[in-house]
Design a protein around this motif. Structure first.
Motif, short mmCIF file in Angstrom:
data_model
loop_
_atom_site.label_atom_id
_atom_site.label_comp_id
_atom_site.label_asym_id
_atom_site.label_seq_id
_atom_site.Cartn_x
_atom_site.Cartn_y
_atom_site.Cartn_z
N ARG A 163 -15.23 -34.67 -35.88
CA ARG A 163 -15.51 -33.34 -35.68
C ARG A 163 -14.08 -32.58 -36.62
O ARG A 163 -13.36 -32.97 -36.49
CB ARG A 163 -15.33 -32.70 -34.36
N PRO B 270 -25.27 -27.36 -40.34
CA PRO B 270 -26.33 -28.50 -40.92
C PRO B 270 -26.89 -27.68 -42.02
O PRO B 270 -27.37 -28.46 -42.82
CB PRO B 270 -27.09 -28.69 -39.85
N GLN B 271 -26.86 -26.41 -42.32
CA GLN B 271 -27.44 -25.58 -43.40
C GLN B 271 -26.53 -25.68 -44.73
O GLN B 271 -27.22 -25.26 -45.56
CB GLN B 271 -27.88 -24.38 -42.83
N ASN C 113 -24.96 -27.70 -47.26
CA ASN C 113 -25.00 -29.02 -47.75
C ASN C 113 -25.28 -29.11 -49.12
O ASN C 113 -25.67 -28.18 -49.92
CB ASN C 113 -25.93 -30.08 -46.98
N ARG D 236 -27.90 -29.87 -50.69
CA ARG D 236 -29.16 -29.16 -51.28
C ARG D 236 -29.24 -28.13 -50.84
O ARG D 236 -30.69 -27.16 -51.26
CB ARG D 236 -30.16 -30.18 -50.27
N SER D 237 -28.52 -27.22 -50.42
CA SER D 237 -28.58 -25.84 -50.03
C SER D 237 -27.60 -24.97 -50.60
O SER D 237 -26.44 -25.19 -50.66
CB SER D 237 -28.90 -25.78 -48.41
N ASN E 160 -29.70 -20.88 -37.46
CA ASN E 160 -29.59 -20.80 -36.00
C ASN E 160 -29.17 -21.98 -34.99
O ASN E 160 -29.20 -22.15 -34.11
CB ASN E 160 -30.80 -20.07 -35.26
N ALA E 161 -28.43 -22.84 -35.91
CA ALA E 161 -28.03 -24.29 -34.92
C ALA E 161 -26.78 -23.82 -34.26
O ALA E 161 -26.69 -24.41 -33.24
CB ALA E 161 -27.69 -25.32 -36.02
N ASN F 58 -23.75 -24.32 -34.27
CA ASN F 58 -22.52 -25.02 -34.30
C ASN F 58 -21.14 -24.18 -34.70
O ASN F 58 -20.13 -24.54 -34.21
CB ASN F 58 -22.50 -26.26 -35.34
N THR G 84 -36.52 -28.92 -46.51
CA THR G 84 -35.49 -29.73 -47.54
C THR G 84 -34.10 -29.32 -47.45
O THR G 84 -33.22 -30.08 -47.98
CB THR G 84 -35.94 -29.62 -48.73
N GLU G 85 -33.89 -28.04 -47.14
CA GLU G 85 -32.22 -27.63 -47.12
C GLU G 85 -31.29 -27.97 -45.76
O GLU G 85 -30.54 -27.64 -45.72
CB GLU G 85 -32.37 -26.22 -47.31
N ALA G 86 -32.13 -28.60 -44.72
CA ALA G 86 -31.74 -28.99 -43.67
C ALA G 86 -30.78 -30.32 -43.74
O ALA G 86 -31.15 -31.03 -44.54
CB ALA G 86 -32.58 -29.00 -42.52
N SER G 87 -29.76 -30.36 -42.68
CA SER G 87 -29.56 -31.82 -42.54
C SER G 87 -29.14 -31.84 -41.10
O SER G 87 -29.26 -30.69 -39.98
CB SER G 87 -28.01 -31.88 -43.41
N ASN H 99 -26.69 -33.09 -37.70
CA ASN H 99 -25.49 -33.53 -37.25
C ASN H 99 -25.31 -33.31 -35.83
O ASN H 99 -24.15 -33.14 -35.41
CB ASN H 99 -24.32 -32.83 -38.16
N TYR I 24 -22.01 -32.72 -33.15
CA TYR I 24 -22.03 -31.41 -32.69
C TYR I 24 -23.34 -31.48 -31.70
O TYR I 24 -24.53 -31.33 -32.13
CB TYR I 24 -22.31 -30.36 -33.81
N TYR J 169 -24.92 -29.97 -29.38
CA TYR J 169 -25.09 -28.56 -28.64
C TYR J 169 -26.48 -28.37 -28.42
O TYR J 169 -27.21 -28.71 -29.29
CB TYR J 169 -24.45 -27.48 -29.50
N ARG K 93 -28.37 -25.79 -28.98
CA ARG K 93 -28.95 -25.02 -30.26
C ARG K 93 -29.01 -25.86 -31.31
O ARG K 93 -29.91 -25.86 -32.04
CB ARG K 93 -27.94 -23.85 -30.35
N ASN K 94 -28.14 -26.85 -31.29
CA ASN K 94 -28.18 -27.69 -32.68
C ASN K 94 -29.43 -28.65 -32.69
O ASN K 94 -30.06 -28.79 -33.62
CB ASN K 94 -26.75 -28.68 -32.73
N TYR L 247 -32.41 -26.65 -33.36
CA TYR L 247 -32.39 -26.63 -35.02
C TYR L 247 -33.18 -27.62 -35.27
O TYR L 247 -34.24 -27.54 -36.26
CB TYR L 247 -31.05 -26.33 -35.35
N ARG M 94 -37.58 -28.20 -36.79
CA ARG M 94 -37.88 -28.74 -38.10
C ARG M 94 -38.83 -29.84 -37.79
O ARG M 94 -39.85 -30.07 -38.67
CB ARG M 94 -36.69 -28.89 -38.91
N TRP N 161 -37.69 -16.94 -30.58
CA TRP N 161 -36.27 -16.91 -30.28
C TRP N 161 -35.57 -16.86 -31.76
O TRP N 161 -34.84 -16.00 -31.94
CB TRP N 161 -35.77 -18.19 -29.60
N ASN N 162 -35.82 -17.52 -32.71
CA ASN N 162 -35.24 -17.62 -34.00
C ASN N 162 -35.54 -16.32 -34.83
O ASN N 162 -34.75 -15.72 -35.31
CB ASN N 162 -35.83 -18.71 -34.91
N VAL O 281 -33.44 -13.27 -33.62
CA VAL O 281 -32.13 -13.39 -34.16
C VAL O 281 -32.09 -12.93 -35.81
O VAL O 281 -31.40 -12.14 -35.98
CB VAL O 281 -31.35 -14.96 -34.28
#
Ligand code: SF4
Ligand code: SF4
Ligand code: FES
Lengths: 250, 227
Positions: free
Chosen positions: A79, A166-167, A169, A171-172, A214-215, A217, B94-97, B99, B103, B105, B107-108, B111, B115, B178-179, B182
């Motif tokens: 972390r 996570p958004q 990276n 690729r983004s 909206n993750a 983190n 495709t822009e996501a990763s 983790n 982390y 959580y 919400r993570n 997320y 997807r 929900w998304n 926001v």
């Protein structure tokens, strides 16, 4: 020495920007009240790895040593946090150190965060004053608003939130939470608000606020407890309003 | 000296960026009309779980098929929005990763699941359309009836696939609301976001139940039959 406690550090190293990374383990003597920086200084003073082989000293960046400059961010046990405020006594052992993964590595734990500076420029994270004449006192700001602005102003561009997002990276093109939050700060300022739309428009293009997933983190990762998710949703509201009602006015 | 003339920059950037329009359209389409269509679809399915069962369901399908301008409604309000939401959604993914290891959580996780369920729903919808809508277009003698659905769902793995499809699409929809709240700036603070999370969870649970119950009703295993 033999009966003294020691600390094991597993460090992900990289000799230069385009070089391959590798792991190296170090064992250093334990002292009371150590933090990750003082542990790294120990290696710098005596660059010998756990196999008793001499090696190059590990490179890292730091400045204030009190969690206000943001220079020493790195991944500690996976972390991202500031190395200067990461106390050895509070960490799980062995301690794993890695450079932040969302920035180009300069060397070892030292990364190049200049993209964050570019991002701040992109959202016009300043207040325009031409400075040619005295403009008099600025408009009043309510204490309530000041309190929130103060919290937002504590961002030290450390990169923790980007590294946890996570958004963000390779690729983004996502700008990440900190610059969005700074746009909110400068939009809150009565003088800064004169360029509100410019900041918002910068955040409506590719990589802008719409690319947040909206993750959330970021809000957990921020060492300054900046309400990043509020800032993101607030900028979402501002951009939505600008898009809907801005174009309806034309 | 920094010039204070913002006018030049203003006129140069005075339109809403295409990127913004695409993202907002993607977000909107997920709720209206795609989400509303999902509710409508699961409601009609639920007619299978009524005392009238087969007869009521077939009658409703008959009414829907007899709607005037059906093909226009289908293309404009169902096909195009679903296609856009799906294809653009795959691009967004495709822009996501991931983790969630470091982390952990809630919400993570949401997320990531958002997807995964999105991608799965995409596949599910294609298969589902192929089985029913496209099949009945290719073969005009094939009518979508209670019996046809029953035959399909009688095969265990098809049933499992459909239950998974319903749950995935319902999750994606409920968490999507929900998304949506926001990203359109409706819920800003943590309190508002927590409240909307509860509301979305309620919507998700209710739709999951009626969706799965309807599927089971086709094979005579409904958990609840309404009279
Ligand atoms: S809320 Fe948005 S900016 Fe924050 S970590 Fe998640 S995706 Fe990144
Ligand atoms: S918002 Fe917080 S985590 Fe992000 S750069 Fe600023 S201080 Fe660091
Ligand atoms: S050295 Fe400044 S934050 Fe750690």
């Amino acid at each position: 020495m033999a009966n003294e406690k020691s600390i094991i550090l597993k460090i992900q190293r990289q000799p230069g920007p385009d070089k391959a990374s590798f792991w190296e383990t170090f064992e250093i003597p334990y002292r009371k009240n150590m933090n990750v920086i003082s542990a790294l200084m120990e290696i710098q003073a005596n660059p010998v790895n756990a196999q008793n082989k001499r090696t190059t000293p590990v490179a890292w960046e730091c400045s204030c040593l009190e969690e206000v400059c943001g220079a020493c961010s790195m991944r500690i046990n996976g972390r991202t946090q500031q190395a200067c405020s990461a106390l050895i006594d509070e960490l799980e052992h062995p301690i794993v150190l890695q450079p932040m993964a969302k920035f180009p590595v300069v060397r070892d734990l030292h990364v190049d965060r200049s993209r964050m500076f570019e991002d701040l420029k992109r959202v016009r994270a300043w207040i325009d004053i031409d400075g040619t004449h005295a403009a008099g006192p600025g408009p009043l700001i309510s204490p309530h608003r000041q309190a929130l602005m103060y919290i937002l102003s504590r961002c030290m561009t450390c990169g923790c939130c980007l590294d946890a997002c996570p958004q963000v990276n390779s690729r983004s093109p996502f700008i990440g939470p900190s610059a969005i939050s700074q746009a909110r700060l400068f939009n809150m300022h009565p003088t800064g608000a004169m360029h509100k739309d410019l900041r918002l428009r910068a955040l409506m293009g590719p990589g802008g606020v719409t690319d947040c997933g909206n993750a959330q983190n970021c809000i957990h990762a921020c060492p300054k407890n900046i309400p990043l998710t509020d800032s993101i949703a607030d900028i979402c509201r501002q951009t939505t309003r600008l898009a809907l009602f801005g174009s309806l006015r034309k | 000296m920094i010039p204070i003339t913002a006018t030049a920059e203003h006129t140069a950037t005075d339109t809403v960026p295409v990127h913004f329009k695409l993202r907002k359209l993607h977000s909107l389409f997920g709720i209206i009309p795609v989400g509303l269509f999902l509710i409508e679809h699961l409601s009609v399915n639920s007619l299978a779980a009524t005392a009238g069962g087969e007869r009521v369901f077939n009658a409703a399908v008959g009414v829907l098929r007899g709607l005037p301008y059906l093909i226009v409604i289908e293309i404009l309000f169902i096909m195009i929005p679903i296609l856009f939401h799906g294809v653009y959604g795959v691009f967004v993914t495709t822009e996501a990763s991931v983790n969630t290891g470091a982390y952990r959580y809630g919400r993570n996780w949401m997320y990531v699941i958002q997807r995964v369920t999105g991608l799965f729903t995409f596949i599910f919808v294609v298969v589902h359309l192929w089985n029913f809508r496209i099949a009945s277009m290719i073969n005009p003698d094939l009518h979508v009836t209670f019996d046809l659905v029953r035959q399909h769902l009688a095969v265990t793995w098809v049933m499992v696939f459909y239950i998974a499809g319903v749950l995935a699409s319902v999750f994606h929809f409920a968490n999507g609301i929900w998304n949506f709240c926001v990203s359109w700036g409706i819920t800003i603070g943590p309190r508002a976001q927590r409240a909307s999370a509860w509301a979305c969870a309620a919507v998700g649970l209710a739709l999951s139940f009626i969706g799965v119950n309807a599927l089971l009703a086709f094979v005579g295993k409904a958990l609840i039959i309404s009279i």
